[in-house]
Design a protein around this motif. Structure first.
Motif, PDB file in Angstrom:
ATOM      1  N   ASN A 106      62.752  33.456  49.730  1.00 32.28           N
ATOM      2  CA  ASN A 106      62.021  32.506  50.554  1.00 32.28           C
ATOM      3  C   ASN A 106      60.721  33.046  51.118  1.00 32.28           C
ATOM      4  N   ARG A 107      60.549  34.363  51.166  1.00 35.09           N
ATOM      5  CA  ARG A 107      59.320  34.950  51.738  1.00 35.09           C
ATOM      6  C   ARG A 107      58.701  35.916  50.724  1.00 35.09           C
ATOM      7  N   LYS A 108      58.078  35.349  49.720  1.00 34.77           N
ATOM      8  CA  LYS A 108      57.405  36.166  48.706  1.00 34.77           C
ATOM      9  C   LYS A 108      56.078  36.677  49.248  1.00 34.77           C
ATOM     10  N   GLN A 109      55.707  37.878  48.809  1.00 38.39           N
ATOM     11  CA  GLN A 109      54.398  38.424  49.148  1.00 38.39           C
ATOM     12  C   GLN A 109      53.598  38.701  47.889  1.00 38.39           C
ATOM     13  N   PHE A 110      52.324  38.351  47.946  1.00 34.68           N
ATOM     14  CA  PHE A 110      51.388  38.598  46.851  1.00 34.68           C
ATOM     15  C   PHE A 110      50.182  39.344  47.420  1.00 34.68           C
ATOM     16  N   TYR A 111      49.446  40.020  46.544  1.00 37.29           N
ATOM     17  CA  TYR A 111      48.317  40.807  47.035  1.00 37.29           C
ATOM     18  C   TYR A 111      47.200  40.882  46.005  1.00 37.29           C
ATOM     19  N   SER A 112      46.047  41.267  46.497  1.00 35.59           N
ATOM     20  CA  SER A 112      44.888  41.492  45.639  1.00 35.59           C
ATOM     21  C   SER A 112      44.485  42.958  45.727  1.00 35.59           C
ATOM     22  N   VAL A 113      43.823  43.441  44.678  1.00 33.82           N
ATOM     23  CA  VAL A 113      43.289  44.803  44.640  1.00 33.82           C
ATOM     24  C   VAL A 113      41.793  44.704  44.362  1.00 33.82           C
ATOM     25  N   THR A 114      40.998  45.308  45.228  1.00 28.11           N
ATOM     26  CA  THR A 114      39.543  45.269  45.092  1.00 28.11           C
ATOM     27  C   THR A 114      38.991  46.682  45.071  1.00 28.11           C
ATOM     28  N   LEU A 115      38.106  46.952  44.118  1.00 27.17           N
ATOM     29  CA  LEU A 115      37.424  48.245  44.033  1.00 27.17           C
ATOM     30  C   LEU A 115      36.074  48.134  44.732  1.00 27.17           C
ATOM     31  N   VAL A 116      35.798  49.092  45.625  1.00 24.02           N
ATOM     32  CA  VAL A 116      34.505  49.174  46.296  1.00 24.02           C
ATOM     33  C   VAL A 116      33.873  50.513  45.916  1.00 24.02           C
ATOM     34  N   ASP A 117      32.651  50.479  45.360  1.00 19.39           N
ATOM     35  CA  ASP A 117      32.010  51.717  44.935  1.00 19.39           C
ATOM     36  C   ASP A 117      31.187  52.317  46.067  1.00 19.39           C
ATOM     37  N   ALA A 118      30.510  53.424  45.769  1.00 24.54           N
ATOM     38  CA  ALA A 118      29.774  54.161  46.795  1.00 24.54           C
ATOM     39  C   ALA A 118      28.638  53.347  47.397  1.00 24.54           C
ATOM     40  N   LYS A 119      28.132  52.346  46.662  1.00 22.85           N
ATOM     41  CA  LYS A 119      27.041  51.512  47.147  1.00 22.85           C
ATOM     42  C   LYS A 119      27.544  50.280  47.900  1.00 22.85           C
ATOM     43  N   GLY A 120      28.860  50.136  47.991  1.00 25.34           N
ATOM     44  CA  GLY A 120      29.423  48.991  48.687  1.00 25.34           C
ATOM     45  C   GLY A 120      29.636  47.779  47.818  1.00 25.34           C
ATOM     46  N   ASN A 121      29.445  47.923  46.514  1.00 27.47           N
ATOM     47  CA  ASN A 121      29.676  46.811  45.593  1.00 27.47           C
ATOM     48  C   ASN A 121      31.172  46.618  45.378  1.00 27.47           C
ATOM     49  N   SER A 122      31.633  45.364  45.414  1.00 27.40           N
ATOM     50  CA  SER A 122      33.059  45.051  45.304  1.00 27.40           C
ATOM     51  C   SER A 122      33.369  44.380  43.980  1.00 27.40           C
ATOM     52  N   THR A 123      34.498  44.775  43.389  1.00 23.36           N
ATOM     53  CA  THR A 123      34.997  44.154  42.161  1.00 23.36           C
ATOM     54  C   THR A 123      36.482  43.887  42.331  1.00 23.36           C
ATOM     55  N   VAL A 124      36.903  42.647  42.197  1.00 15.75           N
ATOM     56  CA  VAL A 124      38.320  42.319  42.290  1.00 15.75           C
ATOM     57  C   VAL A 124      38.995  42.717  40.979  1.00 15.75           C
ATOM     58  N   LEU A 125      39.937  43.646  41.069  1.00 18.66           N
ATOM     59  CA  LEU A 125      40.647  44.119  39.875  1.00 18.66           C
ATOM     60  C   LEU A 125      41.865  43.276  39.559  1.00 18.66           C
ATOM     61  N   GLY A 126      42.439  42.645  40.553  1.00 20.22           N
ATOM     62  CA  GLY A 126      43.629  41.828  40.341  1.00 20.22           C
ATOM     63  C   GLY A 126      43.945  41.018  41.574  1.00 20.22           C
ATOM     64  N   SER A 127      44.518  39.847  41.383  1.00 19.90           N
ATOM     65  CA  SER A 127      44.910  38.998  42.514  1.00 19.90           C
ATOM     66  C   SER A 127      46.191  38.265  42.150  1.00 19.90           C
TER      67      SER A 127
END
Length: 291
Positions: A106-127
């Motif tokens: 009844n209480r499933k949890q899901f998550y996302s994984v985001t990569l942030v590089d040295a310049k602050g750029n973000s890339t979602v690797l999975g959701s």
């Protein structure tokens, strides 16, 4: 590196309280590094009906410094979302959970994984990545090993990730250490002496909530190389983990909490423990780890 219920304020916020950080070359894939950060300390397995979970309002991060400047060049961010299947019941599950997509959970949890590089750029690797349920018991989670295996996800670039409950693996005699600084094998020499005896693993039978990510070395090194010589400077990285909350929390009229503002770090692990009692030699969880 390990610390359990360390600081007074963060001990009141267990879902944001980091307990362990591990970084090691993966035995099954020696061209990768496994990074692990644990949260929610000292979970009692029979902790129902509200079993343990990650915080939906917490930003979890594992950070990597690969050039020795003390700043993160690679950051993996994890955000969680709880989905309630049946809002008319408080129960964690209404029958046996035979898969991580089971309607009985009844209480499933899901998550996302985001990569942030040295310049602050973000890339979602999975959701939409599913966590496993807690190990409720033989009736509710009859094949828990299989449930946990279903929650190991593959991401682009040869990355694997898992987030969920695991058995606490850090051996420490918490009961003796925080009983006026005693160590059982030497407690006969304490100012309040007792007969010397063997140490007791205070975390036996307890759980934590683990975030584990297995990453190819080339994605962590400063030049994208895959070093195999431990004396190579490129083989050394710094690893630490944090948990952050929004700067402002608002309690709505219906009793629900709302968060706003920038993220503020409330927990961090990665340095040897020096402010209470140093038991890091038990596992040698240094900040810098050889690849």
């Amino acid at each position: 590196m390990s610390s359990h219920r360390e600081a007074p304020e963060i001990s009141k916020d267990p879902v944001a309280d980091s307990t362990d950080v591990y970084a090691f070359v993966s035995p099954d894939r020696p061209d990768t590094v496994t990074l692990i950060s644990n949260y929610v300390p000292l979970e009692e397995p029979p902790g129902g009906p509200n079993f343990f979970e990650f915080g939906d309002d917490v930003l979890y991060q594992i950070l990597v410094d690969n050039d020795g400047d003390g700043l993160a060049e690679v950051t993996y961010q994890f955000r969680f979302q709880t989905q309630v299947g049946n809002p008319n019941t408080f129960l964690y599950n209404t029958g046996p959970i035979t898969s991580i997509s089971s309607a009985n959970w009844n209480r499933k949890q899901f998550y996302s994984v985001t990569l942030v590089d040295a310049k602050g750029n973000s890339t979602v690797l999975g959701s939409g990545l599913a966590c496993p349920p807690c190990n409720v018991g033989v009736r509710s989670t009859p094949d828990y090993e299989n449930l946990a295996e279903q929650a190991v996800h593959s991401l682009p670039g040869g990355i694997k990730v898992f987030a969920g409950q695991r058995a606490e693996g850090f051996y420490v005699d918490l009961g003796s250490i925080f009983d006026l600084g005693a160590l059982r094998p030497f407690q006969n020499s304490h100012l309040i002496p007792l007969p010397a005896t063997q140490g007791v693993n205070g975390t036996t039978g307890l759980n934590v909530h683990t975030i584990a990510i297995q990453v190819p070395k080339k994605l962590l090194t400063s030049d994208g190389s895959n070093p195999t010589n431990e004396s190579d400077s490129r083989s050394v990285i710094g690893v630490w983990a944090t948990a952050s909350r929004r700067k402002a929390t608002v309690i709505e009229g219906n009793g629900q909490f709302g968060e706003t503002g920038p993220w503020v770090q409330v927990s961090r692990l990665g340095e040897p423990l020096i402010n209470a009692v140093s038991y890091t030699h038990l596992r040698a969880h240094e900040t810098g780890r050889n690849l």
